[in-house]
Write a protein that holds these residues in place. Structure first.
Motif, PDB file in Angstrom:
ATOM      1  N   VAL A  77     -57.942  39.179  40.602  1.00  0.00           N
ATOM      2  CA  VAL A  77     -58.352  39.152  41.895  1.00  0.00           C
ATOM      3  C   VAL A  77     -60.036  39.212  41.879  1.00  0.00           C
ATOM      4  N   PRO A  78     -60.393  38.138  42.780  1.00  0.00           N
ATOM      5  CA  PRO A  78     -61.909  37.909  42.920  1.00  0.00           C
ATOM      6  C   PRO A  78     -62.502  38.891  43.547  1.00  0.00           C
ATOM      7  N   PRO A  79     -63.914  39.238  43.639  1.00  0.00           N
ATOM      8  CA  PRO A  79     -64.639  40.280  44.283  1.00  0.00           C
ATOM      9  C   PRO A  79     -64.444  40.263  45.849  1.00  0.00           C
ATOM     10  N   GLU A  80     -64.332  38.846  46.373  1.00  0.00           N
ATOM     11  CA  GLU A  80     -64.395  38.935  47.901  1.00  0.00           C
ATOM     12  C   GLU A  80     -63.022  38.984  48.479  1.00  0.00           C
ATOM     13  N   ALA A  81     -61.957  39.123  47.609  1.00  0.00           N
ATOM     14  CA  ALA A  81     -60.642  39.429  47.962  1.00  0.00           C
ATOM     15  C   ALA A  81     -60.484  40.519  48.756  1.00  0.00           C
ATOM     16  N   THR A  82     -59.841  40.479  49.970  1.00  0.00           N
ATOM     17  CA  THR A  82     -59.627  41.616  50.946  1.00  0.00           C
ATOM     18  C   THR A  82     -58.293  42.450  50.826  1.00  0.00           C
ATOM     19  N   PHE A  83     -58.189  43.731  51.100  1.00  0.00           N
ATOM     20  CA  PHE A  83     -56.996  44.401  51.343  1.00  0.00           C
ATOM     21  C   PHE A  83     -56.906  45.019  52.640  1.00  0.00           C
ATOM     22  N   VAL A  84     -55.781  44.824  53.461  1.00  0.00           N
ATOM     23  CA  VAL A  84     -55.906  45.631  54.648  1.00  0.00           C
ATOM     24  C   VAL A  84     -54.848  47.010  54.358  1.00  0.00           C
ATOM     25  N   VAL A  85     -55.683  47.943  55.105  1.00  0.00           N
ATOM     26  CA  VAL A  85     -55.053  49.279  54.955  1.00  0.00           C
ATOM     27  C   VAL A  85     -55.020  50.006  56.102  1.00  0.00           C
ATOM     28  N   GLY A  86     -54.088  49.851  56.845  1.00  0.00           N
ATOM     29  CA  GLY A  86     -54.169  50.667  58.293  1.00  0.00           C
ATOM     30  C   GLY A  86     -55.093  49.814  59.128  1.00  0.00           C
ATOM     31  N   PRO A  87     -56.204  50.666  59.616  1.00  0.00           N
ATOM     32  CA  PRO A  87     -57.080  49.806  60.501  1.00  0.00           C
ATOM     33  C   PRO A  87     -58.145  49.406  59.851  1.00  0.00           C
ATOM     34  N   PHE A 144     -60.630  46.200  53.413  1.00  0.00           N
ATOM     35  CA  PHE A 144     -61.705  46.463  52.276  1.00  0.00           C
ATOM     36  C   PHE A 144     -61.611  45.433  51.192  1.00  0.00           C
ATOM     37  N   THR A 145     -62.827  44.970  50.731  1.00  0.00           N
ATOM     38  CA  THR A 145     -62.807  44.005  49.793  1.00  0.00           C
ATOM     39  C   THR A 145     -62.589  44.611  48.172  1.00  0.00           C
ATOM     40  N   MET A 146     -62.315  43.655  47.246  1.00  0.00           N
ATOM     41  CA  MET A 146     -62.282  44.134  46.049  1.00  0.00           C
ATOM     42  C   MET A 146     -63.726  44.751  45.611  1.00  0.00           C
ATOM     43  N   THR A 147     -64.671  44.169  46.151  1.00  0.00           N
ATOM     44  CA  THR A 147     -66.099  44.783  45.880  1.00  0.00           C
ATOM     45  C   THR A 147     -66.223  46.247  46.227  1.00  0.00           C
ATOM     46  N   ASN A 148     -65.704  46.531  47.330  1.00  0.00           N
ATOM     47  CA  ASN A 148     -65.620  47.846  48.094  1.00  0.00           C
ATOM     48  C   ASN A 148     -64.942  48.944  47.101  1.00  0.00           C
ATOM     49  N   PHE A 149     -63.809  48.290  46.480  1.00  0.00           N
ATOM     50  CA  PHE A 149     -62.819  48.943  45.662  1.00  0.00           C
ATOM     51  C   PHE A 149     -63.708  49.427  44.273  1.00  0.00           C
ATOM     52  N   VAL A 150     -64.417  48.357  43.723  1.00  0.00           N
ATOM     53  CA  VAL A 150     -65.310  48.376  42.536  1.00  0.00           C
ATOM     54  C   VAL A 150     -66.588  49.455  42.660  1.00  0.00           C
ATOM     55  N   GLN A 151     -67.001  49.335  43.863  1.00  0.00           N
ATOM     56  CA  GLN A 151     -68.086  50.172  44.279  1.00  0.00           C
ATOM     57  C   GLN A 151     -67.704  51.849  44.424  1.00  0.00           C
ATOM     58  N   GLN A 152     -66.660  52.055  45.027  1.00  0.00           N
ATOM     59  CA  GLN A 152     -66.187  53.395  45.062  1.00  0.00           C
ATOM     60  C   GLN A 152     -65.644  54.034  43.678  1.00  0.00           C
ATOM     61  N   VAL A 153     -65.305  53.116  42.908  1.00  0.00           N
ATOM     62  CA  VAL A 153     -64.687  53.385  41.645  1.00  0.00           C
ATOM     63  C   VAL A 153     -66.123  53.895  40.969  1.00  0.00           C
ATOM     64  N   GLN A 154     -67.355  53.607  41.167  1.00  0.00           N
ATOM     65  CA  GLN A 154     -68.559  53.754  40.524  1.00  0.00           C
ATOM     66  C   GLN A 154     -68.916  55.108  41.117  1.00  0.00           C
ATOM     67  N   LEU A 155     -69.053  55.152  42.344  1.00  0.00           N
ATOM     68  CA  LEU A 155     -69.299  56.331  43.045  1.00  0.00           C
ATOM     69  C   LEU A 155     -68.520  57.655  42.829  1.00  0.00           C
ATOM     70  N   ASP A 156     -67.428  57.276  42.296  1.00  0.00           N
ATOM     71  CA  ASP A 156     -66.245  58.529  42.001  1.00  0.00           C
ATOM     72  C   ASP A 156     -66.550  58.779  40.434  1.00  0.00           C
ATOM     73  N   THR A 157     -67.179  58.354  39.764  1.00  0.00           N
ATOM     74  CA  THR A 157     -67.262  58.385  38.394  1.00  0.00           C
ATOM     75  C   THR A 157     -67.114  59.745  38.036  1.00  0.00           C
TER      76      THR A 157
END
Length: 350
Positions: A132-142, A145-158
């Protein structure tokens, strides 16, 4: 002990050679059957089961939704829901567009449910292996998110990973970053890919999930990326290489005469008459070996015997309902082995 493996239904002795082309045909038949005849749907199955299928077959793996098959990755990207796909807004991130809020995408961990994410960053690891490329998007309710948003959050939550189990984090982050990557989490703590590798090595294999095979897979994928980049293998990376090589040797030493790899993984020898148990243990170990062995090593007879035995288990359980973690990790092991030894192959559920 489990029955001896065979090339065509008849027992094969421990010193009989396995024909490489017959093995390739057998692997393809097993993988095609598993993809086309074992169906999962959003009504009866949960994300834990369904996403394991995507680990094996990537974007080719479909889920049945309202009677129609759709790629799991596409289904989630379009806002599809499934039990256990529990996503929430994470930290507020810097927005590229003025006046528009941008949030991290956090996958909630629900260990023990066999419905939701069982380990920290497991969904990131699986989706990253689906390319899944970094720019791919996921719709969750309203939210979108992008895959980049997912990766960024994983880093913030280490630092939120209180179990300090970083096997899946390593897999996911080394897909998108080089092994000298560093970051700061939401608590202000500095981290690096090397830090995660060091923690994984220190924890060892005995208490690791699935005999430590996931820990070895995370370390192997990180080490492989580092070697490919031509970076020095010293310090923590030399330690990772040593652990991986020791585990390869152990897997070979503990292999059973019928080709099955030890049901005790890397701890001690062991066999079982339970085909479902062998599917999980041999499957996870072959998955690790298919990532860690050199090209010529993968062609050695002992590895062929393991792949052949795994095909035997798949064939003998075609009419049996199997636990999805063991099933699809074993299928992923065969996919990786097939690609490394015989070349890549596209899969289609049709």
């Amino acid at each position: 002990m489990p029955p001896e493996i065979s090339q065509g239904g008849l027992p094969i002795s421990a010193d009989e050679k396995i024909e490489p082309e017959k093995l390739r045909e057998r692997i393809d038949q097993v993988l095609d059957f598993t993809l086309k005849h074992r169906h999962l749907n959003t009504q009866d199955h949960a994300a834990w089961q369904i996403l394991h299928g995507s680990l094996a077959y990537g974007r080719a793996f479909p889920v049945i939704h309202e009677g129609e098959p759709i790629s799991v990755v596409d289904y989630l990207a379009d806002g599809g829901r499934m039990n256990g796909w529990t996503i929430e807004r994470g930290n507020k991130l810097e927005s590229k567009e003025e006046g528009q809020d941008n949030f991290g995408m956090r996958a909630v961990t629900e260990p023990g449910t066999r419905a939701g994410q069982g380990h920290y960053d497991q969904w990131l690891a699986i989706l990253s292996q689906c390319d899944v490329p970094p720019e791919a998007t996921f719709v969750v309710g309203p939210d979108t998110f992008t895959m980049t948003n997912f990766v960024q959050q994983v880093q913030l939550d280490t630092s939120r990973n209180h179990l300090r189990e970083f096997s899946w984090t390593l897999i996911g982050l080394t897909k998108y970053f080089p092994t000298d990557h560093t970051w700061t989490d939401s608590s202000g703590k500095q981290w690096s890919i090397g830090d995660l590798a060091q923690i994984e090595i220190e924890q060892g294999l005995a208490n690791g999930a699935c005999g430590g095979s996931h820990r070895l897979i995370g370390l192997t994928m990180a080490l492989n990326r580092r070697k490919k980049a031509g970076l020095p293998i010293e310090g923590v990376w030399a330690d990772a290489d040593r652990l991986i090589q020791e585990s390869i040797t152990t897997a070979r030493q503990y292999q059973n005469p019928n080709g099955a790899l030890s049901v005790n993984y890397f701890q001690r020898p062991g066999s079982s008459p339970d085909l479902a148990e062998n599917l999980g243990t041999t499957g996870h170990t072959l998955e690790f070996l298919s990532l860690s062995l050199e090209d010529e090593q993968l062609k050695e007879e002992w590895v062929r015997r393991a792949a052949s035995y795994l095909c035997e288990v798949f064939e003998r359980t075609e009419k049996v309902s199997l636990e999805c973690g063991a099933l699809y990790h074993a299928a992923h092991g065969l996919v990786l082995y097939r690609e490394r030894v015989y070349g890549p192959r596209e899969y289609s559920a049709e």
